[in-house]
Structures are given as structure tokens and as C-alpha cells.
Design a protein around this motif. Structure first.
Motif, PDB file in Angstrom:
ATOM      1  N   GLN A  33      55.303  34.482  26.315  1.00  0.00           N
ATOM      2  CA  GLN A  33      55.690  35.364  25.289  1.00  0.00           C
ATOM      3  C   GLN A  33      56.030  36.831  25.950  1.00  0.00           C
ATOM      4  OE1 GLN A  33      52.640  35.201  22.234  1.00  0.00           O
ATOM      5  NE2 GLN A  33      53.279  33.221  21.730  1.00  0.00           N
ATOM      6  N   GLN A  34      55.322  37.178  26.871  1.00  0.00           N
ATOM      7  CA  GLN A  34      55.431  38.631  27.549  1.00  0.00           C
ATOM      8  C   GLN A  34      56.630  38.513  28.568  1.00  0.00           C
ATOM      9  OE1 GLN A  34      51.825  40.657  28.989  1.00  0.00           O
ATOM     10  NE2 GLN A  34      50.735  38.705  28.304  1.00  0.00           N
ATOM     11  N   LEU A  35      56.811  37.366  29.268  1.00  0.00           N
ATOM     12  CA  LEU A  35      57.666  37.373  30.483  1.00  0.00           C
ATOM     13  C   LEU A  35      59.058  36.677  30.187  1.00  0.00           C
ATOM     14  CD1 LEU A  35      55.009  36.600  33.245  1.00  0.00           C
ATOM     15  CD2 LEU A  35      55.937  38.935  32.573  1.00  0.00           C
ATOM     16  N   TRP A  36      58.901  35.723  29.440  1.00  0.00           N
ATOM     17  CA  TRP A  36      60.318  34.925  29.258  1.00  0.00           C
ATOM     18  C   TRP A  36      61.321  35.738  28.717  1.00  0.00           C
ATOM     19  CZ3 TRP A  36      63.585  31.872  30.786  1.00  0.00           C
ATOM     20  CH2 TRP A  36      64.514  31.302  29.943  1.00  0.00           C
ATOM     21  N   PRO A  37      61.060  36.572  27.553  1.00  0.00           N
ATOM     22  CA  PRO A  37      62.318  37.168  26.895  1.00  0.00           C
ATOM     23  C   PRO A  37      63.049  38.350  28.125  1.00  0.00           C
ATOM     24  CG  PRO A  37      60.263  37.515  25.523  1.00  0.00           C
ATOM     25  CD  PRO A  37      60.037  36.756  26.918  1.00  0.00           C
ATOM     26  N   LEU A  38      62.344  38.716  29.086  1.00  0.00           N
ATOM     27  CA  LEU A  38      62.547  39.483  30.026  1.00  0.00           C
ATOM     28  C   LEU A  38      63.399  38.578  31.205  1.00  0.00           C
ATOM     29  CD1 LEU A  38      59.549  41.866  30.813  1.00  0.00           C
ATOM     30  CD2 LEU A  38      61.675  42.556  29.717  1.00  0.00           C
ATOM     31  N   LEU A  39      63.190  37.780  31.490  1.00  0.00           N
ATOM     32  CA  LEU A  39      63.775  36.672  32.382  1.00  0.00           C
ATOM     33  C   LEU A  39      64.994  36.208  31.549  1.00  0.00           C
ATOM     34  CD1 LEU A  39      63.257  35.616  35.165  1.00  0.00           C
ATOM     35  CD2 LEU A  39      62.329  33.518  34.135  1.00  0.00           C
ATOM     36  N   GLU A  40      64.994  36.025  30.409  1.00  0.00           N
ATOM     37  CA  GLU A  40      66.051  35.504  29.690  1.00  0.00           C
ATOM     38  C   GLU A  40      67.140  36.443  29.565  1.00  0.00           C
ATOM     39  OE1 GLU A  40      67.134  32.614  25.855  1.00  0.00           O
ATOM     40  OE2 GLU A  40      65.554  34.292  25.514  1.00  0.00           O
ATOM     41  N   THR A  41      66.795  37.439  29.301  1.00  0.00           N
ATOM     42  CA  THR A  41      67.664  38.596  29.219  1.00  0.00           C
ATOM     43  C   THR A  41      68.513  38.976  30.575  1.00  0.00           C
ATOM     44  OG1 THR A  41      66.448  40.109  27.774  1.00  0.00           O
ATOM     45  CG2 THR A  41      68.053  41.329  28.816  1.00  0.00           C
ATOM     46  N   LEU A  42      67.914  38.687  31.894  1.00  0.00           N
ATOM     47  CA  LEU A  42      68.276  38.749  33.079  1.00  0.00           C
ATOM     48  C   LEU A  42      69.282  37.702  33.382  1.00  0.00           C
ATOM     49  CD1 LEU A  42      65.431  39.846  35.175  1.00  0.00           C
ATOM     50  CD2 LEU A  42      67.273  41.166  35.059  1.00  0.00           C
ATOM     51  N   TYR A  43      68.999  36.490  32.751  1.00  0.00           N
ATOM     52  CA  TYR A  43      69.894  35.169  33.186  1.00  0.00           C
ATOM     53  C   TYR A  43      70.687  34.780  32.047  1.00  0.00           C
ATOM     54  CZ  TYR A  43      67.367  35.431  37.893  1.00  0.00           C
ATOM     55  OH  TYR A  43      66.950  35.879  38.805  1.00  0.00           O
ATOM     56  N   ALA A  44      70.833  35.448  31.088  1.00  0.00           N
ATOM     57  CA  ALA A  44      71.508  34.946  30.048  1.00  0.00           C
ATOM     58  C   ALA A  44      72.913  34.698  30.217  1.00  0.00           C
ATOM     59  CB  ALA A  44      71.314  35.826  28.746  1.00  0.00           C
ATOM     60  N   ASP A  45      73.693  35.067  30.954  1.00  0.00           N
ATOM     61  CA  ASP A  45      75.209  34.813  31.098  1.00  0.00           C
ATOM     62  C   ASP A  45      75.057  34.419  32.374  1.00  0.00           C
ATOM     63  OD1 ASP A  45      75.863  35.865  28.644  1.00  0.00           O
ATOM     64  OD2 ASP A  45      75.615  37.879  29.433  1.00  0.00           O
ATOM     65  N   THR A  46      74.302  33.546  32.905  1.00  0.00           N
ATOM     66  CA  THR A  46      74.570  32.946  34.546  1.00  0.00           C
ATOM     67  C   THR A  46      74.544  31.577  34.369  1.00  0.00           C
ATOM     68  OG1 THR A  46      71.967  33.032  35.002  1.00  0.00           O
ATOM     69  CG2 THR A  46      73.154  35.070  35.129  1.00  0.00           C
TER      70      THR A  46
END
Length: 335
Positions: free
Chosen positions: A279-292
Motif C-alpha cells: 500500500q505504501q510502495l505500489w502507488p508510487l511505482l505505478e505512477t512512474l510506470y503508468a504510461d510505459t
């Protein structure tokens, strides 16, 4: 009577000095012995495949500013940057160092263009370089995200689970990912000064040092697989048959001990911690890689696997709830 399964009681202080996969294996083996059954032995399913690095890297446009124009390079303080890029080390920059260079170049050139210029032709040349660099910066950023060796290691995962109790490096990993998402935001806003001040190499070093993301995704996959094996083992063991027509009190006492000492204190503690890290880390990782091109595979590795783990855990809890309703196990506390 109500089972004290989820959420985990905060007062629980069971201490476990080993990692989650060992705790799950220990729990599974103890259940198998007392129930006189055999645990299934199947391999961990492969993770969603990531696109190869060589298929993700894009070439940056080869833009050249005439270094012989000493006036322009000195006035804009670009001579040092141009010399850095043309050095032997500059020619073999990693994707992260290349991104850092491009951001510093843009920041310096933006500052230079804000000055007054008498030479219109030279100003136009610098403006063209500036515009082209702005268009290509997203390529440099994506090259860092998709092909940097440290990030790639985190995305591929490692065959090592996290500890049962609190893992180190969670807050540091969160901070590093937050800095990278801020960098992404600064680039989208064309705030080159703020972007160039982000220490990209330091954030990557933090991710490398703790290897939290790599271990988290493996922990999620491994725990899902092991819980699935436990549930398969219990498929043919009906709670009713353990209680009727006459329960084996000694067997039930051992089961209650396994439930309290090894499921609640270790397995559930571990899965609750994994959910918290996710819950802490995945939202940040998803933001980084959302359009990749890696977004779908990463969603499968992190988010989908978490949901699968929770489903396996819920199924396992239902087995214990049924057993508790059939037999006089001391699994519940009065509310």
C-alpha cells in the motif's frame, strides 16, 4: 464468539527471526503432520514477463552545438557541459547519468536564454537546440526507467522473501520512489531547475542497497503460492470429520496451538506486513510506470498478486472458522 483473525491484534508480539517463506513452510509442515496428510509440492509459477531491455531503449537525437562558438558556450556556461559529454566517460553514460546530463543542460540553457541577446542568429540556434532537447527529454527519462540496471533488478525481483516482522528499508525505498515521481512531475512541468536538482544516482543507490521492491514482489508471489498449497492440502480434510462422531481432544489442542502460535503470530503477521508495504510502495511505482510498456506486467506482479494472496488467505481463514464452529477449539476471544 468471534475469531480474532483480521485485522491482526496490535498487541501480538511474537518474535520470528526468519523470513516469510520459512514461516509458511514451517506452518504447512506442522499442519500436515498433525492432520496426517501430505503437502503438495509444486513449483512457483513464473512471474509476468517483462519486455527485454534491448527492446525498450530508444536512441536520443544527436544534437550538436558548435563548440567553436566560444562566445555562446562561455556566456551560457555550456562549455563545461559540452566537454563533459564529449569526454571518454560521457560517451558511455548510463541511462541515469544521461538523464541527469540532459536535465542540467536544459536548466543551464533555459537560464541562458532568459538573458538579452544582440546576435539574433545565434539566439535562434540556441532556441532550436532548447526546443529539441525539451522534446527528447521524455526519451531520456523513459530510458532511465526502463533500462537502468538497478531499476531493472527491482522490477525483475529476487528469490528472497522479506522478514516475518518489520522489514528494514521501507521508508527509505518510499522516499527514493517519491523523489523519482517528483522528478517525473518536474519534467512534465518543464521545471528544469528543480528536475536537475534531483539526485537521481542517490535514489537509485538507495533502491539498490535495500532491494525492497525486488523482495516485495517475490514475497507476494511466494506467499500466494504457499497459501495455495496449504489450501490444496486441506481440500480433502473436512472440519466436520475432525469433530464427529467423537473429537480427538489431543489433536484439537495441537491444532489450536498451531493456529495461535504459527498462523496468527507468524503467517498472518507476515501477510499483514506485506499488504502494508504494498500500500505504501505500489502507488508510487505505478505512477512512474503508468504510461510505459512495463505497466501491465508490473500490475500483475504487484497488485494482482496481492489480490490473489488475500483471496488465498481468506479461503484459509474460512477453513479455520468452520473448524472452530464444529469443534471446541480455543481459537476465539469473547467480545
Amino acid at each position: 464468539m468471534k475469531l480474532w483473525l483480521l485485522p491482526l491484534l496490535l498487541s501480538l508480539t511474537a518474535c520470528s527471526g526468519y523470513n516469510g517463506d520459512k514461516a509458511l513452510t514451517n506452518y504447512q509442515q506442522r499442519l500436515a503432520r498433525v492432520l496426517d496428510t501430505t503437502a503438495p509440492d509444486s513449483s512457483l509459477p513464473a512471474a509476468a514477463k517483462l519486455v527485454e531491455q534491448r527492446d525498450l531503449k530508444q536512441p536520443l537525437p544527436d544534437l550538436r552545438l558548435d563548440i567553436t562558438d566560444a562566445y555562446a558556450t562561455r556566456r551560457c556556461s555550456l562549455d563545461t557541459l559540452i566537454g563533459e559529454r564529449n569526454s571518454s566517460l560521457g560517451k558511455v553514460y548510463s541511462a541515469s547519468k544521461q538523464l541527469s546530463y540532459e536535465l542540467r543542460f536544459l536548466s543551464q540553457l533555459q537560464l541562458c536564454l532568459s538573458k538579452s541577446w544582440d546576435n539574433t542568429a545565434l539566439l535562434n540556434q540556441l532556441q532550436q537546440v532548447y526546443q529539441q532537447k525539451q522534446h527528447s527529454i521524455n526519451i531520456a527519462f523513459n530510458n532511465m526507467l526502463l533500462t537502468d540496471d538497478t531499476l531493472r533488478k527491482e522490477l525483475l525481483g529476487v528469490s528472497k522473501t522479506l522478514p516475518v516482522n518489520s522489514a528494514t528499508g521501507i521508508s527509505e525505498t518510499w522516499q527514493a520512489l517519491t523523489e523519482l515521481t517528483l522528478l517525473q512531475q518536474f519534467i512534465s512541468e518543464q521545471n528544469w531547475q528543480a528536475a536537475s536538482n534531483v539526485d537521481i544516482e542517490h535514489q537509485l543507490q538507495v533502491l539498490y542497497r535495500y532491494n525492497t521492491l525486488g523482495r516485495l514482489q517475490y514475497s507476494l508471489r511466494q506467499s500466494t503460492h504457499q497459501l495455495s498449497q496449504v489450501n490444496q492440502m486441506l481440500t480433502d480434510i473436512s472440519p466436520e470429520q475432525l469433530c464427529q462422531p467423537r473429537p480427538d481432544k489431543q489433536q484439537l489442542e495441537i491444532l489450536a496451538n498451531i493456529f495461535n502460535k504459527f498462523f496468527i503470530a507468524e503467517v498472518q503477521q507476515y501477510t499483514v506486513n506485506l499488504q502494508s508495504y504494498q500500500q505504501q510502495l505500489w502507488p508510487l511505482l505505478e505512477t512512474l510506470y503508468a504510461d510505459t510498456p512495463l505497466h501491465a506486467a508490473l500490475t500483475q506482479r504487484f497488485d494482482t498478486t496481492l489480490q490473489q494472496m488475500r483471496a488465498e488467505l481468506a479461503e484459509h481463514v474460512r477453513w479455520w472458522q468452520t473448524l472452530n464452529s464444529q469443534c471446541p477449539l480455543q481459537l476465539a476471544s469473547r467480545s
